[in-house]
Design a protein around this motif. Structure first.
Motif, mmCIF file in Angstrom:
data_model
loop_
_atom_site.group_PDB
_atom_site.id
_atom_site.type_symbol
_atom_site.label_atom_id
_atom_site.label_comp_id
_atom_site.label_asym_id
_atom_site.label_seq_id
_atom_site.Cartn_x
_atom_site.Cartn_y
_atom_site.Cartn_z
ATOM 1 N N ALA A 21 -38.145 -0.192 -21.503
ATOM 2 C CA ALA A 21 -38.942 -1.196 -20.778
ATOM 3 C C ALA A 21 -38.029 -2.143 -20.002
ATOM 4 C CB ALA A 21 -39.837 -1.970 -21.745
ATOM 5 N N THR A 22 -36.922 -2.512 -20.604
ATOM 6 C CA THR A 22 -35.948 -3.368 -19.925
ATOM 7 C C THR A 22 -35.366 -2.642 -18.725
ATOM 8 O OG1 THR A 22 -35.426 -4.464 -22.018
ATOM 9 C CG2 THR A 22 -33.805 -4.676 -20.238
ATOM 10 N N PHE A 23 -35.016 -1.377 -18.903
ATOM 11 C CA PHE A 23 -34.474 -0.555 -17.818
ATOM 12 C C PHE A 23 -35.426 -0.524 -16.623
ATOM 13 C CE2 PHE A 23 -34.247 3.661 -15.814
ATOM 14 C CZ PHE A 23 -32.920 3.680 -15.408
ATOM 15 N N LEU A 24 -36.701 -0.243 -16.867
ATOM 16 C CA LEU A 24 -37.674 -0.171 -15.782
ATOM 17 C C LEU A 24 -37.824 -1.515 -15.076
ATOM 18 C CD1 LEU A 24 -40.499 2.059 -17.297
ATOM 19 C CD2 LEU A 24 -38.735 2.696 -15.639
ATOM 20 N N ASN A 25 -37.862 -2.588 -15.842
ATOM 21 C CA ASN A 25 -37.999 -3.914 -15.255
ATOM 22 C C ASN A 25 -36.801 -4.264 -14.375
ATOM 23 O OD1 ASN A 25 -39.361 -6.515 -14.977
ATOM 24 N ND2 ASN A 25 -37.682 -7.300 -16.201
ATOM 25 N N LEU A 26 -35.608 -3.948 -14.841
ATOM 26 C CA LEU A 26 -34.418 -4.276 -14.058
ATOM 27 C C LEU A 26 -34.299 -3.380 -12.820
ATOM 28 C CD1 LEU A 26 -31.863 -5.022 -16.911
ATOM 29 C CD2 LEU A 26 -33.126 -6.649 -15.484
ATOM 30 N N LEU A 27 -34.758 -2.145 -12.910
ATOM 31 C CA LEU A 27 -34.778 -1.279 -11.717
ATOM 32 C C LEU A 27 -35.626 -1.909 -10.611
ATOM 33 C CD1 LEU A 27 -35.159 2.468 -12.775
ATOM 34 C CD2 LEU A 27 -33.291 1.428 -11.507
ATOM 35 N N LYS A 28 -36.743 -2.493 -10.984
ATOM 36 C CA LYS A 28 -37.623 -3.156 -10.016
ATOM 37 C C LYS A 28 -36.944 -4.365 -9.370
ATOM 38 C CE LYS A 28 -41.806 -1.869 -12.445
ATOM 39 N NZ LYS A 28 -42.922 -2.371 -13.259
ATOM 40 N N ARG A 29 -35.922 -4.883 -10.041
ATOM 41 C CA ARG A 29 -35.198 -6.058 -9.548
ATOM 42 C C ARG A 29 -33.862 -5.662 -8.891
ATOM 43 N NH1 ARG A 29 -37.329 -10.838 -11.653
ATOM 44 N NH2 ARG A 29 -39.031 -10.471 -13.095
ATOM 45 N N ASN A 30 -33.820 -4.411 -8.453
ATOM 46 C CA ASN A 30 -32.662 -3.897 -7.704
ATOM 47 C C ASN A 30 -31.376 -3.772 -8.503
ATOM 48 O OD1 ASN A 30 -34.182 -3.608 -5.304
ATOM 49 N ND2 ASN A 30 -33.931 -5.775 -4.901
ATOM 50 N N TRP A 31 -31.492 -3.626 -9.833
ATOM 51 C CA TRP A 31 -30.310 -3.319 -10.623
ATOM 52 C C TRP A 31 -29.954 -1.857 -10.386
ATOM 53 C CZ3 TRP A 31 -28.238 -5.874 -15.389
ATOM 54 C CH2 TRP A 31 -28.441 -7.241 -15.344
ATOM 55 N N GLN A 32 -28.684 -1.539 -10.486
ATOM 56 C CA GLN A 32 -28.180 -0.195 -10.227
ATOM 57 C C GLN A 32 -28.059 0.576 -11.541
ATOM 58 O OE1 GLN A 32 -24.210 -0.217 -8.665
ATOM 59 N NE2 GLN A 32 -24.410 1.807 -7.790
ATOM 60 N N PHE A 80 -28.561 -9.572 -24.218
ATOM 61 C CA PHE A 80 -29.179 -10.289 -23.103
ATOM 62 C C PHE A 80 -30.655 -10.547 -23.446
ATOM 63 C CE2 PHE A 80 -25.698 -7.881 -21.261
ATOM 64 C CZ PHE A 80 -25.119 -8.769 -20.353
ATOM 65 N N PRO A 81 -30.926 -11.399 -24.432
ATOM 66 C CA PRO A 81 -32.332 -11.602 -24.827
ATOM 67 C C PRO A 81 -33.204 -12.130 -23.693
ATOM 68 C CG PRO A 81 -30.922 -13.251 -25.833
ATOM 69 C CD PRO A 81 -30.010 -12.249 -25.171
ATOM 70 N N GLU A 82 -32.579 -12.777 -22.715
ATOM 71 C CA GLU A 82 -33.354 -13.290 -21.584
ATOM 72 C C GLU A 82 -33.851 -12.167 -20.670
ATOM 73 O OE1 GLU A 82 -28.963 -13.658 -20.356
ATOM 74 O OE2 GLU A 82 -30.133 -13.618 -22.182
ATOM 75 N N TYR A 83 -33.297 -10.961 -20.795
ATOM 76 C CA TYR A 83 -33.706 -9.814 -19.977
ATOM 77 C C TYR A 83 -34.492 -8.783 -20.783
ATOM 78 C CZ TYR A 83 -29.726 -11.461 -17.126
ATOM 79 O OH TYR A 83 -28.841 -12.200 -16.418
ATOM 80 N N ALA A 84 -34.234 -8.704 -22.081
ATOM 81 C CA ALA A 84 -34.790 -7.636 -22.919
ATOM 82 C C ALA A 84 -36.308 -7.754 -23.060
ATOM 83 C CB ALA A 84 -34.137 -7.665 -24.296
ATOM 84 N N LEU A 85 -36.969 -6.618 -22.944
ATOM 85 C CA LEU A 85 -38.412 -6.514 -23.148
ATOM 86 C C LEU A 85 -38.680 -5.619 -24.350
ATOM 87 C CD1 LEU A 85 -39.602 -5.893 -19.474
ATOM 88 C CD2 LEU A 85 -39.615 -8.047 -20.742
ATOM 89 N N ASN A 86 -39.837 -5.829 -24.979
ATOM 90 C CA ASN A 86 -40.235 -4.971 -26.091
ATOM 91 C C ASN A 86 -40.657 -3.614 -25.554
ATOM 92 O OD1 ASN A 86 -39.841 -6.966 -28.039
ATOM 93 N ND2 ASN A 86 -41.876 -7.797 -27.698
ATOM 94 N N MET A 119 -38.635 -14.451 -16.976
ATOM 95 C CA MET A 119 -37.999 -13.290 -16.385
ATOM 96 C C MET A 119 -37.619 -13.525 -14.928
ATOM 97 S SD MET A 119 -37.679 -11.183 -18.778
ATOM 98 C CE MET A 119 -37.604 -9.454 -18.526
ATOM 99 N N SER A 120 -38.050 -14.619 -14.345
ATOM 100 C CA SER A 120 -37.719 -14.854 -12.943
ATOM 101 C C SER A 120 -36.263 -15.238 -12.753
ATOM 102 C CB SER A 120 -38.638 -15.931 -12.372
ATOM 103 O OG SER A 120 -38.441 -17.144 -13.073
ATOM 104 N N ASP A 121 -35.554 -15.569 -13.832
ATOM 105 C CA ASP A 121 -34.146 -15.957 -13.734
ATOM 106 C C ASP A 121 -33.201 -14.764 -13.703
ATOM 107 O OD1 ASP A 121 -35.282 -18.400 -13.984
ATOM 108 O OD2 ASP A 121 -34.302 -18.947 -15.843
ATOM 109 N N ILE A 122 -33.718 -13.559 -13.745
ATOM 110 C CA ILE A 122 -32.879 -12.361 -13.760
ATOM 111 C C ILE A 122 -32.220 -12.194 -12.390
ATOM 112 C CG2 ILE A 122 -32.840 -9.850 -13.974
ATOM 113 C CD1 ILE A 122 -35.187 -10.097 -15.880
ATOM 114 N N PRO A 123 -30.888 -12.115 -12.373
ATOM 115 C CA PRO A 123 -30.229 -11.902 -11.080
ATOM 116 C C PRO A 123 -30.482 -10.492 -10.552
ATOM 117 C CG PRO A 123 -28.620 -11.817 -12.848
ATOM 118 C CD PRO A 123 -29.943 -12.204 -13.468
ATOM 119 N N ASN A 124 -30.524 -10.362 -9.252
ATOM 120 C CA ASN A 124 -30.634 -9.046 -8.635
ATOM 121 C C ASN A 124 -29.242 -8.444 -8.526
ATOM 122 O OD1 ASN A 124 -33.416 -9.128 -8.235
ATOM 123 N ND2 ASN A 124 -33.190 -10.205 -6.317
#
Length: 67
Positions: free
Chosen positions: A54-65, A38-44, A1-6
């Motif tokens: 779960a994916t939404f919350l994780n991406l919010l933490k990574r500054n996704w809009q 985006f299986p590299e971003y998707a969470l269960n 998950m560290s490869d997720i772009p901000n």
């Protein structure tokens, strides 16, 4: 998950969609795509949660809009 772009974007109902579901795009010039593409971003998701939450919350933490 560290490869997720901000800085990507998320929405629950892109234009033309009839059902709410999480959609992502890496930049405003790209079309919206289901988070499942985006299986590299998707969470269960935990039982009882909306699909993609779960994916939404994780991406919010990574500054996704959220749009």
């Amino acid at each position: 998950m560290s490869d997720i772009p901000n800085g990507g974007q998320m929405t629950w109902r892109p234009p033309g969609a009839t059902e709410p579901a999480l959609h992502l795009r890496l930049s405003p010039s790209e079309p919206w795509r289901s988070f499942k593409e985006f299986p590299e971003y998707a969470l269960n998701d935990p039982p009882g949660f909306s699909e993609g939450y779960a994916t939404f919350l994780n991406l919010l933490k990574r500054n996704w809009q959220s749009l």
